[in-house]
Each structure stands twice: as structure tokens, then as C-alpha cells.
Design an enzyme around this catalytic site. Structure first.
Site, PDB file in Angstrom:
ATOM      1  N   ARG A 167     -11.865  -6.053  16.896  1.00 15.15           N
ATOM      2  CA  ARG A 167     -11.304  -4.768  17.332  1.00 15.15           C
ATOM      3  C   ARG A 167     -12.412  -3.743  17.578  1.00 15.15           C
ATOM      4  O   ARG A 167     -12.340  -2.936  18.476  1.00 15.15           O
ATOM      5  CB  ARG A 167     -10.364  -4.247  16.238  1.00 15.15           C
ATOM      6  N   TYR A 168     -13.426  -3.761  16.732  1.00 13.64           N
ATOM      7  CA  TYR A 168     -14.547  -2.822  16.835  1.00 13.64           C
ATOM      8  C   TYR A 168     -15.805  -3.628  17.187  1.00 13.64           C
ATOM      9  O   TYR A 168     -15.937  -4.780  16.759  1.00 13.64           O
ATOM     10  CB  TYR A 168     -14.800  -2.122  15.505  1.00 13.64           C
TER      11      TYR A 168
ATOM     12  N   ARG B 223     -17.943  -5.450  14.089  1.00 16.20           N
ATOM     13  CA  ARG B 223     -17.349  -6.217  13.004  1.00 16.20           C
ATOM     14  C   ARG B 223     -16.141  -7.009  13.475  1.00 16.20           C
ATOM     15  O   ARG B 223     -15.488  -6.623  14.447  1.00 16.20           O
ATOM     16  CB  ARG B 223     -16.940  -5.310  11.833  1.00 16.20           C
TER      17      ARG B 223
ATOM     18  N   CYS C  46      -1.491 -16.281  -0.013  1.00 13.39           N
ATOM     19  CA  CYS C  46      -1.960 -15.295  -0.992  1.00 13.39           C
ATOM     20  C   CYS C  46      -1.482 -15.742  -2.368  1.00 13.39           C
ATOM     21  O   CYS C  46      -0.566 -16.563  -2.483  1.00 13.39           O
ATOM     22  CB  CYS C  46      -1.383 -13.922  -0.696  1.00 13.39           C
TER      23      CYS C  46
ATOM     24  N   CYS D  30       3.196  -9.440  -1.297  1.00 12.22           N
ATOM     25  CA  CYS D  30       3.578  -8.042  -1.484  1.00 12.22           C
ATOM     26  C   CYS D  30       4.767  -7.761  -0.570  1.00 12.22           C
ATOM     27  O   CYS D  30       4.759  -8.156   0.604  1.00 12.22           O
ATOM     28  CB  CYS D  30       2.398  -7.153  -1.119  1.00 12.22           C
TER      29      CYS D  30
ATOM     30  N   CYS E 210       3.917  -6.089   2.784  1.00  9.61           N
ATOM     31  CA  CYS E 210       2.738  -6.630   3.485  1.00  9.61           C
ATOM     32  C   CYS E 210       2.798  -6.395   4.996  1.00  9.61           C
ATOM     33  O   CYS E 210       3.791  -6.686   5.642  1.00  9.61           O
ATOM     34  CB  CYS E 210       2.627  -8.123   3.219  1.00  9.61           C
TER      35      CYS E 210
ATOM     36  N   ARG F 110       1.143  -8.057   7.097  1.00  7.78           N
ATOM     37  CA  ARG F 110       1.059  -9.349   7.803  1.00  7.78           C
ATOM     38  C   ARG F 110       2.157 -10.286   7.313  1.00  7.78           C
ATOM     39  O   ARG F 110       1.989 -11.495   7.305  1.00  7.78           O
ATOM     40  CB  ARG F 110      -0.313  -9.981   7.593  1.00  7.78           C
TER      41      ARG F 110
ATOM     42  N   ASP G  72       2.341   0.510   6.703  1.00  6.83           N
ATOM     43  CA  ASP G  72       2.463   0.069   8.097  1.00  6.83           C
ATOM     44  C   ASP G  72       3.922  -0.214   8.441  1.00  6.83           C
ATOM     45  O   ASP G  72       4.753  -0.434   7.556  1.00  6.83           O
ATOM     46  CB  ASP G  72       1.618  -1.192   8.315  1.00  6.83           C
TER      47      ASP G  72
ATOM     48  N   ASP H   4      -3.214   2.797  10.311  1.00 10.96           N
ATOM     49  CA  ASP H   4      -3.556   1.858  11.388  1.00 10.96           C
ATOM     50  C   ASP H   4      -2.635   2.156  12.566  1.00 10.96           C
ATOM     51  O   ASP H   4      -1.405   2.064  12.447  1.00 10.96           O
ATOM     52  CB  ASP H   4      -3.382   0.418  10.916  1.00 10.96           C
TER      53      ASP H   4
ATOM     54  N   LYS I 157      -8.038   2.177  12.897  1.00 12.39           N
ATOM     55  CA  LYS I 157      -7.667   3.092  11.807  1.00 12.39           C
ATOM     56  C   LYS I 157      -8.053   4.518  12.151  1.00 12.39           C
ATOM     57  O   LYS I 157      -9.104   4.733  12.755  1.00 12.39           O
ATOM     58  CB  LYS I 157      -8.477   2.727  10.562  1.00 12.39           C
TER      59      LYS I 157
HETATM   60  S1  SF4 Z   1      -0.814  -7.303   1.356  1.00  9.38           S
HETATM   61 FE1  SF4 Z   1      -0.206  -9.200   2.422  1.00  9.38          FE
HETATM   62  S2  SF4 Z   1      -2.145 -10.239   2.850  1.00  9.38           S
HETATM   63 FE2  SF4 Z   1      -2.548  -8.715   1.222  1.00  9.38          FE
HETATM   64  S3  SF4 Z   1      -2.257  -9.818  -0.730  1.00  9.38           S
HETATM   65 FE3  SF4 Z   1      -0.315  -8.811  -0.231  1.00  9.38          FE
HETATM   66  S4  SF4 Z   1       0.827 -10.424   0.845  1.00  9.38           S
HETATM   67 FE4  SF4 Z   1      -1.312 -11.057   0.900  1.00  9.38          FE
END
Ligand code: SF4
Length: 363
Positions: free
Chosen positions: A96-97, A100, A109, A113, A116, A118, A279, A316, A323
């Protein structure tokens, strides 16, 4: 092929297991099974032990125990809320940049979460791990782009890899001359701290590149004695740590909790780095705050703790535009539309108590 370390037994992954352990009500089971059909669930033993099952608003449970509210999707929510895909030139890389790249090695994971960003990509049954060929192609891409100074391992959680595989990957990346920094984003030191042992620490240290780690935690209770020990192992090995947190309704959206979280980071030698605005991930509206609330909390935080404890409050931009810091803003002037200040005009600057002061422009 990146193989996941098999030592994560006893992680709760099924709604029925959550009900059996008293972490979810039996009356929610059918709804939670519908949630589980779409989004991954994982609650490690360390996280389960932190949850108070008697508290219906427990801030740890809100982050990890699924809710029927996830079945409600709001207008504007996006499967790829930060726009990774539009910047992915080869599998596993997000560029994206200019200086990096993100390198997404794994799609799993230790925990999932509920907020999340993603969530449509991570978890069993979502995207598959990078094949050996795709991994080599990603390295070739980095090698062919001399502007890439920093490689950010994310995903998924890179500390889900075995130390042996992680050491190989770190060495492969560090061998690229122009890559000077390898940054890993992880929740493992907090949610599965026993994984951070001598072998893991050794895997993270490489010749010819500097390792940084961004540790994700959102509530001060997550920084348990075990988590603090894991972080200390990393810092004592010379690996600098920064924090990343997400502002979450009912978890950390009050000034005293945020204050305690930032103080806990600094006590652990983790420099507060990012406080993300939630997000627009699908089914997460019940966990998001407004930007105005976030700015008010940041104002409060400035009055409570030193600069060492201040993260940047960032958003974001959907569509993959990167960001942006989103305030609050402390300095304004009468020509806010732009242009030079005349000598009789004054900047208006707000102090940590909220009082406004005037400051002269340079003549
Ligand atoms: S935010 Fe998403 S990518 Fe990060 S640890 Fe939690 S579930 Fe995994």
C-alpha cells in the site's frame, strides 16, 4: 507450506463448548451456531480464565465470545474494510505504501476477535495458507522492490507458526539486502503467552534486520502476569514492542479503562502506538464507537497520562487508502481555510484541561 504449531489444545472452538463451560447461555446456542457457520471462534484457556461468567458485560467476553448481534449487518460494512485486496500484487503481499509491505503468512489466529477487520479472511475454512510456490513468489516480489525497507508479518497471527518455521521465514526476509525492519503483529503474547518461550524468541531475532513486535491488547486485564512475562522475554532479548488496540464499545470506551491499558503497556515496556477506530467489518456495529467519542476519550487521556502513554488514534480509510490520524486537533487559527496569518491574528491552542489559549504567529 506454512504449518501451524499443533500445541494449541483445549482452545474452545464450538458454541456448544462455550455453553458447557458457562461462557455462553444455552438459550443462545442456535444463534451462535449460525454465527460460527460464518465466522471463526477460538478462545484459548488463558482467555477463558480471564472471563467472569457472572458478568453479562464482561469486557474480555465481549471481545472473544460470539454474539447473535454479529448476524446483523449494517449498511457500509465491507468484507475487506481496509482494502487489502486492491493493493495485493501477488498472493500474501499487500503493498500500500512505497517503503513497506504486509506479508500475510498464515490465516489462522490463536483467538478470533469478534471485531476482527479480516474476519472474512481469517480462520479455518477461509483462505488457505500460502503454498511453497506462493511464498517464494512473495519473497521474489520483495527482492525486486528495493524501496521496501520494512516487512510487516501479519495475517492471521505469525506467532502461530512453529519457531522452526518462523526462524526460516525471518532468515529468508532478513537476507534481502534492502529490508531493514521486520515487524510482527501478534496477539499471542497476551492470549497464549506460553508460546513465547526461548525457542520462539530465538526465532524472532535475526542478523541483518531489526525485529519489532506490535502487541495487540484492548483491556488492561489482558496484561496478566503471564502476558507480562512473555513481553519481558521479548524486550529482554532486545526486541522493541509497540502496542495496538481497537476502541471497542463496552470494552475500553471509557477514559479510566484506556488510561489503565496505556499505563499497563508502558509498565511492560510496550510503547503505545495505535488506537484504531473500529473498522467497518461485517457484523461488528455493536462493538464500534463514534469518532466523536474516540476524540473525546483521546482528549481525556491527554489530561491523565504522559506523552509516553499516548497512542495515535487512527482510522483505516475504506478502499485501501491507508491510515489517517483522526484527532482530536489542538491547534486552530482564524484562517482555517488556509493562507498566512497576519501579525495581529492568533493561533488558538487547547491545553490538557480544555482551556483555550492564544499564540502569536512568527512575524
Ligand atoms: S484482530 Fe483478527 S487477525 Fe488480529 S488476532 Fe484478532 S482475529 Fe486474528
Amino acid at each position: 507450506m506454512n504449518r501451524i504449531d499443533p500445541k494449541l489444545a483445549a482452545t474452545l472452538r464450538q458454541p456448544a463448548e462455550l455453553v458447557d463451560c458457562g461462557l455462553a447461555p444455552a438459550s443462545d446456542l442456535v444463534d451462535l451456531q449460525r454465527v460460527a457457520a460464518r465466522y471463526a471462534i477460538a478462545v484459548t484457556p488463558d482467555v477463558a480464565a480471564l472471563i467472569d461468567p457472572e458478568d453479562p458485560n464482561d469486557p474480555i467476553a465481549r471481545q472473544f465470545i460470539p454474539s447473535a448481534l454479529e448476524l446483523a449487518h449494517e449498511a457500509g460494512e465491507l468484507a475487506d474494510p481496509i482494502g487489502d485486496d486492491v493493493h495485493s500484487p501477488v498472493a500474501g503481499i499487500v503493498h500500500r505504501y512505497p517503503d513497506r509491505v504486509l506479508f500475510k503468512l498464515v490465516h489462522v489466529c490463536a483467538v478470533y476477535c469478534r471485531f476482527c477487520f479480516r474476519r472474512e479472511m481469517v480462520g479455518p475454512g477461509k483462505a488457505t495458507a500460502l503454498s511453497d510456490t506462493a511464498y517464494r513468489d512473495a519473497l521474489t516480489y520483495i527482492r525486486q522492490h528495493p524501496d521496501i525497507w520494512e516487512v510487516i508479518l501479519t495475517g492471521g497471527d505469525p506467532l502461530m507458526l512453529s519457531p522452526r518455521r518462523l526462524a526460516e521465514i525471518m532468515a529468508d526476509i532478513a537476507a534481502i539486502d534492502h529490508v531493514k525492519i521486520i515487524r510482527l503483529h501478534t496477539r499471542v503474547p497476551v492470549v497464549a503467552p506460553a508460546r513465547v518461550n526461548g525457542e520462539m524468541v530465538a526465532a524472532l531475532k535475526v542478523q541483518d534486520a531489526t525485529t519489532w513486535i506490535a502487541v495487540h491488547a484492548n483491556h488492561p486485564r489482558e496484561l496478566t502476569p503471564q502476558a507480562r512475562t512473555a513481553c519481558a522475554l521479548l524486550v529482554d532479548a532486545g526486541i522493541p514492542l509497540v502496542s495496538q488496540s481497537v476502541l471497542l464499545r463496552g470494552v475500553n470506551d471509557d477514559a479510566s479503562t484506556l488510561e489503565a491499558l496505556m499505563r499497563a503497556f508502558v509498565e511492560c515496556r510496550i510503547k503505545p502506538y495505535y488506537l484504531h477506530n473500529g473498522d467497518l467489518a461485517p457484523g461488528t456495529a455493536h462493538l464500534r464507537t463514534t469518532i466523536a467519542q474516540g476524540q473525546e476519550l483521546m482528549r481525556d487521556l491527554r489530561g491523565r497520562v504522559s506523552g509516553l502513554c499516548q497512542p495515535d488514534y487512527v482510522l483505516d480509510i475504506p478502499g485501501g487508502h491507508g491510515k489517517a490520524p483522526i484527532g482530536p486537533i489542538y491547534l486552530s487559527h482564524p484562517n482555517s481555510g488556509g493562507g498566512e496569518l497576519s501579525s495581529e491574528m492568533r493561533y488558538r491552542i487547547v491545553d490538557y484541561c480544555g482551556d483555550v489559549h492564544l499564540y502569536p504567529p512568527k512575524p
